[in-house]
Design a protein around this motif. Structure first.
Motif, short mmCIF file in Angstrom:
data_model
loop_
_atom_site.label_atom_id
_atom_site.label_comp_id
_atom_site.label_asym_id
_atom_site.label_seq_id
_atom_site.Cartn_x
_atom_site.Cartn_y
_atom_site.Cartn_z
N ASN A 106 0.83 -1.21 0.00
CA ASN A 106 0.00 0.00 0.00
C ASN A 106 0.87 1.26 0.00
O ASN A 106 0.60 2.20 -0.75
CB ASN A 106 -0.90 0.04 1.24
CG ASN A 106 -2.16 -0.78 1.04
OD1 ASN A 106 -2.47 -1.18 -0.07
ND2 ASN A 106 -2.88 -1.03 2.11
N LYS A 155 1.97 1.69 -3.43
CA LYS A 155 0.92 2.02 -4.41
C LYS A 155 0.47 3.46 -4.27
O LYS A 155 0.14 4.12 -5.24
CB LYS A 155 -0.31 1.11 -4.18
CG LYS A 155 -0.14 -0.29 -4.70
CD LYS A 155 -1.47 -1.06 -4.72
CE LYS A 155 -2.05 -1.26 -3.35
NZ LYS A 155 -3.13 -2.26 -3.31
N ILE A 185 -11.04 2.67 6.16
CA ILE A 185 -10.12 1.91 5.29
C ILE A 185 -9.93 0.45 5.71
O ILE A 185 -9.48 -0.35 4.92
CB ILE A 185 -8.73 2.58 5.19
CG1 ILE A 185 -8.19 2.89 6.57
CG2 ILE A 185 -8.77 3.83 4.32
CD1 ILE A 185 -6.73 3.28 6.54
N PHE A 243 -13.57 -1.33 0.96
CA PHE A 243 -13.55 0.13 0.95
C PHE A 243 -12.28 0.62 0.28
O PHE A 243 -11.18 0.15 0.56
CB PHE A 243 -13.61 0.72 2.37
CG PHE A 243 -13.51 2.22 2.33
CD1 PHE A 243 -14.61 2.99 2.01
CD2 PHE A 243 -12.29 2.86 2.53
CE1 PHE A 243 -14.50 4.37 1.90
CE2 PHE A 243 -12.17 4.24 2.42
CZ PHE A 243 -13.29 4.99 2.12
N SER A 273 -7.61 4.74 -6.88
CA SER A 273 -7.21 3.44 -6.37
C SER A 273 -7.29 2.37 -7.44
O SER A 273 -6.46 1.49 -7.50
CB SER A 273 -8.10 3.04 -5.19
OG SER A 273 -8.10 4.05 -4.24
N LEU A 281 -6.30 -4.11 3.69
CA LEU A 281 -6.30 -3.67 5.09
C LEU A 281 -7.28 -4.45 5.96
O LEU A 281 -7.05 -4.59 7.16
CB LEU A 281 -6.57 -2.17 5.17
CG LEU A 281 -5.39 -1.29 4.73
CD1 LEU A 281 -5.77 0.19 4.80
CD2 LEU A 281 -4.15 -1.54 5.58
#
Ligand code: ADP
Length: 230
Positions: free
Chosen positions: A132, A135, A173, A178, A185, A195
């Motif tokens: 993450n 990203k 999150i 979500f 995203s 997550l």
């Protein structure tokens, strides 16, 4: 209906594993073939295939684990885990991807960190958080993985200098599916599962996970885990 959907997710992600593994091996073969005369463009395409197939397999692993965790059959093999070695291993696995985006991955990992836990699950947790951070960061920024002992707990945190998360979204999150700002995203290829899986893993280990702001920009994912099993 829900049970059927869940079974489908588990089966479909399971079925995708083998072809993906074969694809990864084929790409690796191409990269390691010293006799091949690939053009620069072809080499670049092969590298892209490699990183995208890695991403796809992380996604399928997450889907499969989540579908299973719903059935409450997520196996937890508790044993002594060398967290120092695990952090270094995961960081080096991810460095291929950070290099691609010109991100610097800094490691602040204390020596001799050990805890009781499930090594596979903890490895997945670190991969999700680092993935993450990568990203959701622009090129040429820094990501820091820190692992330290604080009294009876271990603190693992991943900080980035990326886009950050608004206070409103911080509450959401960890919910399954979500995603902040769907368009942004989506281009990064996630499903909003990472997550929620990270939270499940942390809970399994009797720990907690918090999201904080990094200063002056970016996000800190702060995980606290007890060193002894629950
Ligand atoms: P995915 O990354 O597959 O979308 P996650 O559950 O891992 O799903 O993350 C949920 C959402 O939280 C992401 O879509 C992203 O918008 C946001 N997010 C997660 N980590 C970060 C981060 N380090 N920086 C900024 N946004 C993040």
């Amino acid at each position: 209906m829900y049970a059927k959907q869940q079974q489908f997710t588990a089966d479909a992600s399971h079925e995708m594993r083998t072809p993906l593994a074969v694809m990864k091996l084929a790409v690796q073969g191409l990269q390691e073939d010293e006799d091949s005369r690939l053009s620069d463009f072809a080499k670049e395409s092969v590298n892209m295939l490699q990183s995208e197939s890695e991403r796809l397999s992380r996604l399928t692993e997450n889907l499969m684990t989540l579908a299973r965790s719903d059935e409450d059959i997520l196996p937890v093999y508790t044993a002594q885990v060398d967290i120092t070695a695990l952090c270094k291993k995961v960081a080096s696995q991810m460095s291929l991807l950070t290099a691609e985006k010109k991100l610097q991955l800094k490691q602040e990992i204390q020596d001799n960190l050990v805890m009781q836990g499930d090594e596979m699950a903890l490895s997945r947790l670190l991969i999700i958080l680092l993935d993450n951070a990568m990203k959701y960061s622009p090129e040429q920024t820094q990501i820091t993985l820190r692992a330290a002992k604080v009294k009876t707990h271990l603190v693992l945190d991943v900080r980035d200098e990326g886009f950050g998360i608004s206070d409103e979204d911080k509450q959401k999150i960890f919910d399954r599916f979500f995603r902040v700002e769907k368009a942004r995203s989506r281009s990064h290829g996630g499903l909003g599962l990472g997550l929620s899986l990270a939270l499940a893993i942390v809970r399994q280990h009797g720990g907690s996970i918090k999201v904080l702001d990094n200063k002056p920009r970016g996000t800190v994912m702060y995980v606290k885990l007890p060193t002894a099993a629950k």
